[in-house]
Every structure is written in structure tokens, then in C-alpha cells.
Enzyme design. Sequence first.
Site, mmCIF file in Angstrom:
data_model
loop_
_atom_site.group_PDB
_atom_site.id
_atom_site.type_symbol
_atom_site.label_atom_id
_atom_site.label_comp_id
_atom_site.label_asym_id
_atom_site.label_seq_id
_atom_site.Cartn_x
_atom_site.Cartn_y
_atom_site.Cartn_z
ATOM 1 N N GLY A 46 -7.082 0.084 -0.128
ATOM 2 C CA GLY A 46 -5.552 -0.424 -0.617
ATOM 3 C C GLY A 46 -4.804 -0.402 0.697
ATOM 4 N N GLN A 51 2.987 0.630 5.016
ATOM 5 C CA GLN A 51 2.177 1.058 6.146
ATOM 6 C C GLN A 51 1.923 0.039 7.204
ATOM 7 O OE1 GLN A 51 -0.956 1.792 2.746
ATOM 8 N NE2 GLN A 51 -1.553 3.403 4.482
ATOM 9 N N CYS A 89 -6.398 7.827 3.448
ATOM 10 C CA CYS A 89 -5.308 7.074 3.617
ATOM 11 C C CYS A 89 -5.403 6.404 5.330
ATOM 12 C CB CYS A 89 -4.159 7.568 3.649
ATOM 13 S SG CYS A 89 -2.841 6.585 3.683
ATOM 14 N N LEU A 90 -5.199 5.247 5.162
ATOM 15 C CA LEU A 90 -5.514 4.192 6.691
ATOM 16 C C LEU A 90 -4.353 4.908 7.568
ATOM 17 C CD1 LEU A 90 -6.073 0.726 5.395
ATOM 18 C CD2 LEU A 90 -7.672 2.682 6.344
ATOM 19 N N HIS A 131 -2.166 6.165 -5.592
ATOM 20 C CA HIS A 131 -1.972 6.308 -4.029
ATOM 21 C C HIS A 131 -1.172 5.285 -3.346
ATOM 22 C CE1 HIS A 131 -3.534 7.669 -0.152
ATOM 23 N NE2 HIS A 131 -3.022 6.590 0.193
ATOM 24 N N GLU A 132 -1.431 4.006 -3.640
ATOM 25 C CA GLU A 132 -0.695 2.934 -3.364
ATOM 26 C C GLU A 132 0.787 2.817 -3.598
ATOM 27 O OE1 GLU A 132 -1.836 1.731 -0.551
ATOM 28 O OE2 GLU A 132 -3.937 2.597 -0.858
ATOM 29 N N HIS A 135 3.047 5.114 -1.718
ATOM 30 C CA HIS A 135 3.621 4.836 -0.789
ATOM 31 C C HIS A 135 5.042 4.313 -1.016
ATOM 32 C CE1 HIS A 135 0.585 5.525 2.246
ATOM 33 N NE2 HIS A 135 -0.447 5.130 1.470
HETATM 34 ZN ZN ZN Z 1 -2.199 5.510 1.836
#
Ligand code: ZN
Length: 166
Positions: A46, A51, A89-90, A131-132, A135
Site C-alpha cells: 500500500g 508518502q 511502512c515504506l 494503515h493507509e 496516513h
Molecule cells: Zn505506511
Amino acid sequence: MALRTIRIEGDPVLNRTCREVKELTPRLQDLIDDMLETMYDANGVGLAAPQVGILKRLVVIDTTGDNPLVLINPVIVEREGEQTGEEGCLSLPGKAAQVTRPQRVVAEALDRNMQPIRIEGEDLLARAICHELDHLDGHLYTEFAEGPVHDVNYDEDEMYEEEGEE
Ligand code: ZN
């Protein structure tokens, strides 16, 4: 399409609240394509617009590798059960922590044609949706972590194979 630079924890853009998407533009379509490409390139499941430095309520998710979901202005309308597991998380590369999420969620959103959609997710998909969406309100999983945020050792052979597919 182009890869976008993934913002890393500490970048203030990750702590901001995103604005609703009001209309579909060619620029937004490009952004969606770039986010999908960037997510797959990074082996993520995701990616949220902040991000990549864009403060819009837009996320892309793919928990299976062949089912890209584009969620515009998403809202979680149902939550059920609980699951506790490792989450990464990226924007925090090489890190993970235990986080408790609902076992199942239902989200309403617009798809990339601005058509209303309803997505039901269980297990990993439920976790990814939560999670997304966090953000979009400037939250990282580390705020909800149970126990330490720790280093993750990726399998180097596996990473090499992924890179070799390019
Ligand atoms: Zn993330």
C-alpha cells in the site's frame, strides 16, 4: 509513468492532514499510475499520497500483487474483530512493529473514475486499509505500536529476485 520519491519518517509532510479530492484530472490519473508503480517497485502492499509528498486523500493498495485498489476519499464505515501482527511502512524502511487492527473492515471510497465503491477487507487487506487511511490524517503506525519498533532482516535472495524482474 514514473517512480516517485517515497518520503521517510521525519518528513513533516507525513504528519499533515490531507485534503479531499474534488475532481478527477489528468494530473491525478498520472499520480495514481505513479503511486502504483512506486508501490510495486518498493514491494509494498500500500501507498498513500502523502508518502510521495501529495496532500490528497488518495491511497493505492494491493495485498495480492495482482489486484490494485485505488481509493479516493476513503472512509472506514465498519470495523469488526481484532488482529495483532507485524506491520511495516515504506516510509520506515527496514522497520516493523506489532500493531492491533480490526480483523475486518468495510471502506467506502471513489475509484479512479470517481465512481463510488465499497471494499470489504479481512486480515492483511483490513490491516492495509487501516494503515493507509491513517496516513491521510498524518498518522504513522509507530503511534499505535505495541512494543518496540524493530529492525527487519529481509531475505537478500528474495530481494534480488524481485529486482531481477524489471
Ligand atoms: Zn505506511
